[in-house]
Write a protein that holds these residues in place. Sequence first.
Motif, PDB file in Angstrom:
ATOM      1  N   ALA A 295      21.174  43.140  37.204  1.00 25.66           N
ATOM      2  CA  ALA A 295      20.948  43.212  37.476  1.00 25.66           C
ATOM      3  C   ALA A 295      20.564  44.991  37.297  1.00 25.66           C
ATOM      4  N   ARG A 296      21.235  45.541  35.959  1.00 28.34           N
ATOM      5  CA  ARG A 296      21.238  46.360  35.375  1.00 28.34           C
ATOM      6  C   ARG A 296      18.795  46.706  35.252  1.00 28.34           C
ATOM      7  N   PRO A 297      17.866  46.427  34.695  1.00 26.81           N
ATOM      8  CA  PRO A 297      17.015  46.292  35.414  1.00 26.81           C
ATOM      9  C   PRO A 297      16.346  47.093  36.747  1.00 26.81           C
ATOM     10  N   TRP A 298      17.161  46.891  37.157  1.00 28.36           N
ATOM     11  CA  TRP A 298      16.958  47.244  39.055  1.00 28.36           C
ATOM     12  C   TRP A 298      17.308  48.788  38.878  1.00 28.36           C
ATOM     13  N   ARG A 299      18.362  49.092  39.178  1.00 28.90           N
ATOM     14  CA  ARG A 299      18.908  50.178  38.464  1.00 28.90           C
ATOM     15  C   ARG A 299      18.152  51.086  38.799  1.00 28.90           C
ATOM     16  N   SER A 300      16.575  51.785  38.553  1.00 27.87           N
ATOM     17  CA  SER A 300      15.820  52.912  38.927  1.00 27.87           C
ATOM     18  C   SER A 300      15.423  52.058  39.999  1.00 27.87           C
ATOM     19  N   ARG A 301      15.220  51.095  40.300  1.00 24.21           N
ATOM     20  CA  ARG A 301      14.911  51.117  41.786  1.00 24.21           C
ATOM     21  C   ARG A 301      15.282  50.832  42.914  1.00 24.21           C
ATOM     22  N   TYR A 302      16.232  50.627  42.909  1.00 21.12           N
ATOM     23  CA  TYR A 302      18.087  50.912  43.336  1.00 21.12           C
ATOM     24  C   TYR A 302      18.914  51.200  43.711  1.00 21.12           C
ATOM     25  N   GLU A 303      18.974  52.302  44.514  1.00 22.72           N
ATOM     26  CA  GLU A 303      20.337  53.044  43.840  1.00 22.72           C
ATOM     27  C   GLU A 303      21.909  52.600  44.584  1.00 22.72           C
ATOM     28  N   SER A 304      21.311  51.808  45.205  1.00 17.63           N
ATOM     29  CA  SER A 304      22.608  50.537  45.854  1.00 17.63           C
ATOM     30  C   SER A 304      22.209  49.484  45.569  1.00 17.63           C
ATOM     31  N   MET A 305      23.374  48.942  44.721  1.00 22.97           N
ATOM     32  CA  MET A 305      23.615  47.402  45.260  1.00 22.97           C
ATOM     33  C   MET A 305      25.151  46.451  45.386  1.00 22.97           C
ATOM     34  N   GLY A 306      24.816  45.545  45.697  1.00 22.54           N
ATOM     35  CA  GLY A 306      26.655  44.600  45.802  1.00 22.54           C
ATOM     36  C   GLY A 306      26.478  43.616  45.086  1.00 22.54           C
ATOM     37  N   HIS A 307      27.700  43.400  44.874  1.00 25.13           N
ATOM     38  CA  HIS A 307      28.595  42.650  43.409  1.00 25.13           C
ATOM     39  C   HIS A 307      29.375  41.635  44.391  1.00 25.13           C
ATOM     40  N   TYR A 308      28.837  40.422  44.721  1.00 23.98           N
ATOM     41  CA  TYR A 308      29.912  39.527  45.878  1.00 23.98           C
ATOM     42  C   TYR A 308      30.192  37.499  44.931  1.00 23.98           C
ATOM     43  N   PHE A 309      31.109  37.646  45.254  1.00 28.70           N
ATOM     44  CA  PHE A 309      31.599  36.852  44.501  1.00 28.70           C
ATOM     45  C   PHE A 309      31.489  35.076  46.163  1.00 28.70           C
ATOM     46  N   THR A 310      30.595  34.083  45.614  1.00 27.39           N
ATOM     47  CA  THR A 310      30.164  33.078  46.732  1.00 27.39           C
ATOM     48  C   THR A 310      31.116  32.113  46.797  1.00 27.39           C
ATOM     49  N   GLY A 311      32.046  31.940  45.942  1.00 27.01           N
ATOM     50  CA  GLY A 311      33.095  31.331  46.429  1.00 27.01           C
ATOM     51  C   GLY A 311      34.378  31.405  46.594  1.00 27.01           C
ATOM     52  N   ARG A 312      35.246  30.747  46.873  1.00 27.11           N
ATOM     53  CA  ARG A 312      36.087  30.874  47.833  1.00 27.11           C
ATOM     54  C   ARG A 312      36.940  32.034  46.956  1.00 27.11           C
ATOM     55  N   VAL A 313      37.349  32.771  47.428  1.00 29.13           N
ATOM     56  CA  VAL A 313      38.661  33.988  46.823  1.00 29.13           C
ATOM     57  C   VAL A 313      39.659  33.255  46.851  1.00 29.13           C
ATOM     58  N   ARG A 314      40.508  32.995  45.868  1.00 31.78           N
ATOM     59  CA  ARG A 314      41.883  32.526  45.373  1.00 31.78           C
ATOM     60  C   ARG A 314      42.928  33.632  45.063  1.00 31.78           C
ATOM     61  N   ALA A 315      44.220  33.959  46.407  1.00 30.93           N
ATOM     62  CA  ALA A 315      44.664  34.922  46.031  1.00 30.93           C
ATOM     63  C   ALA A 315      45.986  34.403  44.943  1.00 30.93           C
ATOM     64  N   PRO A 316      47.243  35.514  44.264  1.00 32.89           N
ATOM     65  CA  PRO A 316      47.982  34.255  43.645  1.00 32.89           C
ATOM     66  C   PRO A 316      49.324  33.893  44.481  1.00 32.89           C
ATOM     67  N   LEU A 317      49.665  32.424  43.866  1.00 31.12           N
ATOM     68  CA  LEU A 317      50.869  32.094  44.660  1.00 31.12           C
ATOM     69  C   LEU A 317      51.992  32.540  44.999  1.00 31.12           C
ATOM     70  N   ALA A 318      51.853  33.723  44.502  1.00 23.76           N
ATOM     71  CA  ALA A 318      53.086  34.161  44.722  1.00 23.76           C
ATOM     72  C   ALA A 318      53.038  35.615  45.112  1.00 23.76           C
ATOM     73  N   PRO A 319      53.155  36.741  46.340  1.00 17.21           N
ATOM     74  CA  PRO A 319      53.228  38.056  45.661  1.00 17.21           C
ATOM     75  C   PRO A 319      53.271  38.696  45.111  1.00 17.21           C
ATOM     76  N   LEU A 320      52.488  39.957  44.821  1.00 16.13           N
ATOM     77  CA  LEU A 320      52.769  40.865  43.366  1.00 16.13           C
ATOM     78  C   LEU A 320      53.939  41.942  44.213  1.00 16.13           C
ATOM     79  N   ILE A 321      55.161  42.492  43.649  1.00 19.28           N
ATOM     80  CA  ILE A 321      55.312  43.556  43.938  1.00 19.28           C
ATOM     81  C   ILE A 321      56.173  44.265  42.892  1.00 19.28           C
ATOM     82  N   PHE A 322      56.020  45.578  42.979  1.00 16.66           N
ATOM     83  CA  PHE A 322      56.027  46.529  42.187  1.00 16.66           C
ATOM     84  C   PHE A 322      56.848  47.436  42.542  1.00 16.66           C
ATOM     85  N   LEU A 323      58.062  47.829  41.551  1.00 13.93           N
ATOM     86  CA  LEU A 323      58.608  48.718  41.912  1.00 13.93           C
ATOM     87  C   LEU A 323      59.202  49.976  41.637  1.00 13.93           C
TER      88      LEU A 323
END
Length: 85
Positions: A57-85
């Motif tokens: 995508a880098r060579p296209w930066r001068s032509r497009y101000e806005s780009m979207g970057h997305y993953f086409t596969g299944r997004v996997r969440a962590p098995l256990a919730p993340l807890i920050f204390l």
Amino acid sequence: MSESTISEPMTWTQICKRYPDEWVALVEIDWVNDRDFDFRTARVIGHGSRREQYDQARPWRSRYESMGHYFTGRVRAPLAPLIFL
């Protein structure tokens, strides 16, 4: 896809089918609205690993101000919730 090519406009379903479980860089996104991810069509200017699609995508930066970057596969969440204390 070489760095100088761009796909035809495609739906998200078509993009996922052509580039399964890959990161994609999208431009010319025809959004349905500005509140969520729904779009009618977009053009792919990069695909592959997270790094590969950014590099393609880098060579296209001068032509497009806005780009979207997305993953086409299944997004996997962590098995256990993340807890920050």
